[in-house]
Design an enzyme around this catalytic site. Structure first.
Site, PDB file in Angstrom:
ATOM      1  N   GLY A 125      -5.661  25.575   1.749  1.00  0.00           N
ATOM      2  CA  GLY A 125      -6.201  24.610   0.791  1.00  0.00           C
ATOM      3  C   GLY A 125      -5.121  23.718   0.192  1.00  0.00           C
ATOM      4  N   ARG A 126      -3.991  24.311  -0.213  1.00  0.00           N
ATOM      5  CA  ARG A 126      -2.948  23.519  -0.870  1.00  0.00           C
ATOM      6  C   ARG A 126      -2.117  22.719   0.128  1.00  0.00           C
ATOM      7  NH1 ARG A 126      -2.669  28.855  -1.515  1.00  0.00           N
ATOM      8  NH2 ARG A 126      -0.935  30.050  -0.667  1.00  0.00           N
ATOM      9  N   GLU A 176       1.184  28.974  -6.293  1.00  0.00           N
ATOM     10  CA  GLU A 176       0.128  29.702  -5.587  1.00  0.00           C
ATOM     11  C   GLU A 176       0.673  30.277  -4.270  1.00  0.00           C
ATOM     12  OE1 GLU A 176      -3.748  27.965  -3.886  1.00  0.00           O
ATOM     13  OE2 GLU A 176      -4.451  28.762  -5.779  1.00  0.00           O
ATOM     14  N   LYS A 206     -12.173  35.293 -10.953  1.00  0.00           N
ATOM     15  CA  LYS A 206     -13.454  34.770 -10.442  1.00  0.00           C
ATOM     16  C   LYS A 206     -14.540  35.837 -10.552  1.00  0.00           C
ATOM     17  CE  LYS A 206     -11.579  31.826  -6.723  1.00  0.00           C
ATOM     18  NZ  LYS A 206     -11.560  31.604  -5.295  1.00  0.00           N
TER      19      LYS A 206
HETATM   20  O1  LIG Z   1     -11.344  24.042  -1.167  1.00  0.00           O
HETATM   21  P1  LIG Z   1     -11.976  25.228  -1.809  1.00  0.00           P
HETATM   22  O2  LIG Z   1     -12.432  26.245  -0.800  1.00  0.00           O
HETATM   23  O3  LIG Z   1     -13.100  24.805  -2.713  1.00  0.00           O
HETATM   24  O4  LIG Z   1     -10.884  25.952  -2.678  1.00  0.00           O
HETATM   25  C1  LIG Z   1     -10.295  25.302  -3.765  1.00  0.00           C
HETATM   26  C2  LIG Z   1      -9.063  26.024  -4.221  1.00  0.00           C
HETATM   27  O5  LIG Z   1      -9.375  27.337  -4.622  1.00  0.00           O
HETATM   28  C3  LIG Z   1      -8.322  28.223  -4.245  1.00  0.00           C
HETATM   29  O6  LIG Z   1      -8.795  29.020  -3.218  1.00  0.00           O
HETATM   30  C4  LIG Z   1      -7.884  29.089  -5.381  1.00  0.00           C
HETATM   31  O7  LIG Z   1      -8.925  29.490  -6.183  1.00  0.00           O
HETATM   32  C5  LIG Z   1      -7.212  27.315  -3.774  1.00  0.00           C
HETATM   33  O8  LIG Z   1      -6.354  27.948  -2.905  1.00  0.00           O
HETATM   34  C6  LIG Z   1      -7.982  26.195  -3.184  1.00  0.00           C
HETATM   35  O9  LIG Z   1      -7.180  25.058  -3.007  1.00  0.00           O
END
Ligand SMILES: O=P(O)(O)OC[C@H]1O[C@](O)(CO)[C@@H](O)[C@@H]1O
Length: 516
Positions: free
Chosen positions: A259-260, A345, A485
């Site tokens: 994601g990052r 992260e 979460k």
């Molecule tokens: O793109 P997604 O699946 O909505 O995730 C958003 C973000 O949430 C995370 O999983 C952390 O909660 C990040 O690593 C990620 O960038």
């Protein structure tokens, strides 16, 4: 080679012991001012030119011996094998059994034998063609990106950083927080017939994004909006979930994009709409140049590797727990926030890739604001506080405006701050004493354009890989975000019902207070 099992803990290597001995004997007393006095060539020998990014590392608490030992440490830790494994598509994200291939998103057509490259380019072509259509569509005046974390920070940073290349006549909004104030403020500014909503989520399950997406769709329908297919697009690896949500226009990507690390993928669609296909490709091009540099340059000349090693030296030997990012360019104002996710992260871990406890510290805290604003806020602490914080200056030689005098003042301030941190100023009175010998790294870009911006961001990605590799951790998972979460899911219905059974006294008391 299998990663993790065969990587020694960094603090059990020969190089680590030598670094510890050197730090105890000389490192503690190291004084930058003496080093510049005895070595007239220190600037030259501690500067590096990487693609699009020049780095002056001479104002860091490092001498030739430390630099050599840090490279020795990298070799002993198997860093070069680990790097090769990432570029070979091996599952270096071992806890999720995934390859780590964000670099492939930047690879030119035909430049790699990786089987996924053709699909990468097919998706990129489709996404850029769509972006061009949106750019040409004068009826769309507002683009609202709904996403969080990596699905927000990179695209938002890039759209702001490259605003001078943006298509006129369109506004870009980024909604990330589940706090309804954020979405509400955007919805008050837009009209359904002229708005494109981009629902950006790798998983398409993230609670904040799904809540905002549902509310945006409900608002769209309640305002008489027609044609979801034209006004909503999804950017996700979970194409099925996007379909179930009712979105027909979807741009996909792959589980090997963290994601990052995803602004180069379909998650970059808002960037592509803003700056256009050619500029988006130029951004990928700059990042690719940095990828090649990181993959092939010898350690001595390898900027991301040298920066990652410096981070280990500071964190584990000097014991510095934070690093301040000072971009002296207001368009880079979201860079510190982006880097917080990228580094904290990725490397905010307490166990190695095999889950064994680490006995060394890992990610520092990253923070910062653009210069010169930071100077009038927290630079007091950087100059005279009790803790040493390495500072990272990012300056751009050419301004993109013609306002007289501004750019000279901006650059003069960046140079002066780095100089003041190092030189200090003795004063017998105490209050006016500047201790000096405070380290900084100074980056220079010739100009802020898509290529240099892409290279800068890729440099940071690989720097984080390097320090994570030395620490032996998996920089590509993020289990630490899960517990909160799960607990939020339990607490949400209690806010409605008032049920505090089984909660600790503090949470129960606060819950009652918030219910009013
Ligand atoms: O793109 P997604 O699946 O909505 O995730 C958003 C973000 O949430 C995370 O999983 C952390 O909660 C990040 O690593 C990620 O960038």
């Amino acid at each position: 080679m299998s990663y993790g099992t065969s990587r020694p803990h960094c603090d059990r290597t020969v190089a680590w012991g030598l670094l510890r001995a050197h730090y105890d004997a000389q490192g503690r007393a190291f004084d930058l001012r003496d080093e510049f006095r005895i070595d007239a060539k220190r600037f030259e020998s501690f500067s590096l030119q990487a693609p699009h990014v020049f780095a002056d590392m001479s104002k860091n608490l490092v001498d030739n011996h430390v630099r050599s030992l840090m490279m020795e440490l990298a070799r002993e830790c198997g860093f070069e094998h680990h790097r090769a494994a990432m570029f070979a598509g091996e599952p270096v994200n071992n806890t999720e059994q995934r390859a780590v291939k964000h670099w492939l998103l930047r690879a030119p057509r035909g430049s790699s034998g990786d089987a996924d490259l053709a699909e990468v380019h097919a998706t990129l072509d489709a996404m850029l063609a769509y972006a061009q259509r949106v750019r040409a569509d004068s009826k769309i005046t507002d683009v609202v990106n709904i996403g969080i974390g990596g699905s927000d920070l990179g695209p938002q940073m890039a759209v702001i950083a490259l605003a001078q290349f943006a298509v006129p006549g369109k506004r870009f909004h980024f909604v990330s927080n589940v706090d309804g104030h954020e979405l509400d403020a955007v919805l008050r500014q837009v009209k359904p017939e002229s708005t494109l909503f981009l629902i950006a989520s790798k998983t398409f399950t993230t609670i904040e994004t799904m809540t905002n997406a549902r509310s945006a769709r409900a608002w769209f329908e309640s305002q008489g909006g027609q044609d979801i297919a034209r006004h909503f697009a999804a950017l996700t690896t979970n194409v099925a979930a996007a379909g179930e949500f009712g979105i027909a226009t979807t741009f996909g990507f792959w589980d090997w994009v963290g994601g990052r690390y995803s602004m180069w993928s379909a998650i970059g669609l808002p960037i592509a709409i803003a700056i256009g296909a050619d500029n988006f490709r130029a951004m990928l091009g700059g990042a690719h140049e940095m990828d090649r540099h990181f993959a092939t340059a010898p350690l001595f000349e390898n900027l991301p590797a040298r920066l990652g090693l410096l981070d280990v030296w500071y964190r584990n030997f000097h014991g510095f727990t934070s690093r301040s990012i000072a971009p002296y360019h207001s368009a880079l104002r979201r860079l510190p926030a982006y880097l917080q996710q990228l580094e904290m992260e990725s490397n905010g871990k307490q166990v190695d890739a095999q889950g064994r406890a680490l006995s060394v510290g890992t990610s520092p805290v990253l923070w910062g604001e653009p210069g010169t604003n930071g100077q009038h806020a927290y630079f007091q602490m950087l100059h005279q506080g009790t803790d040493v914080v390495p500072v990272e200056f990012i300056a751009v030689r050419d301004a993109a405006h013609s306002l007289e005098g501004h750019h000279e003042q901006l650059l003069a301030n960046a140079l002066a701050q780095a100089q003041a941190l190092m030189q200090g100023k003795p004063d017998a009175g105490g209050h006016k004493n500047f201790p000096g010998n405070r380290p900084s790294t100074f980056f220079v870009l010739d100009r802020l354009d898509p290529a240099s911006f892409g290279a800068l961001v890729a440099m940071y990605e690989h720097r984080v890989f390097t320090s994570g590799s030395i620490w032996g951790i998996n920089s590509f998972d993020q289990w630490g975000v899960e517990l909160g979460k799960v607990l939020a899911k339990d607490i949400a219905p209690r806010l409605a019902s008032g049920d505090t059974q089984g909660l600790d006294a503090s949470t129960a008391g606060l819950l009652a207070k918030l219910r009013g």
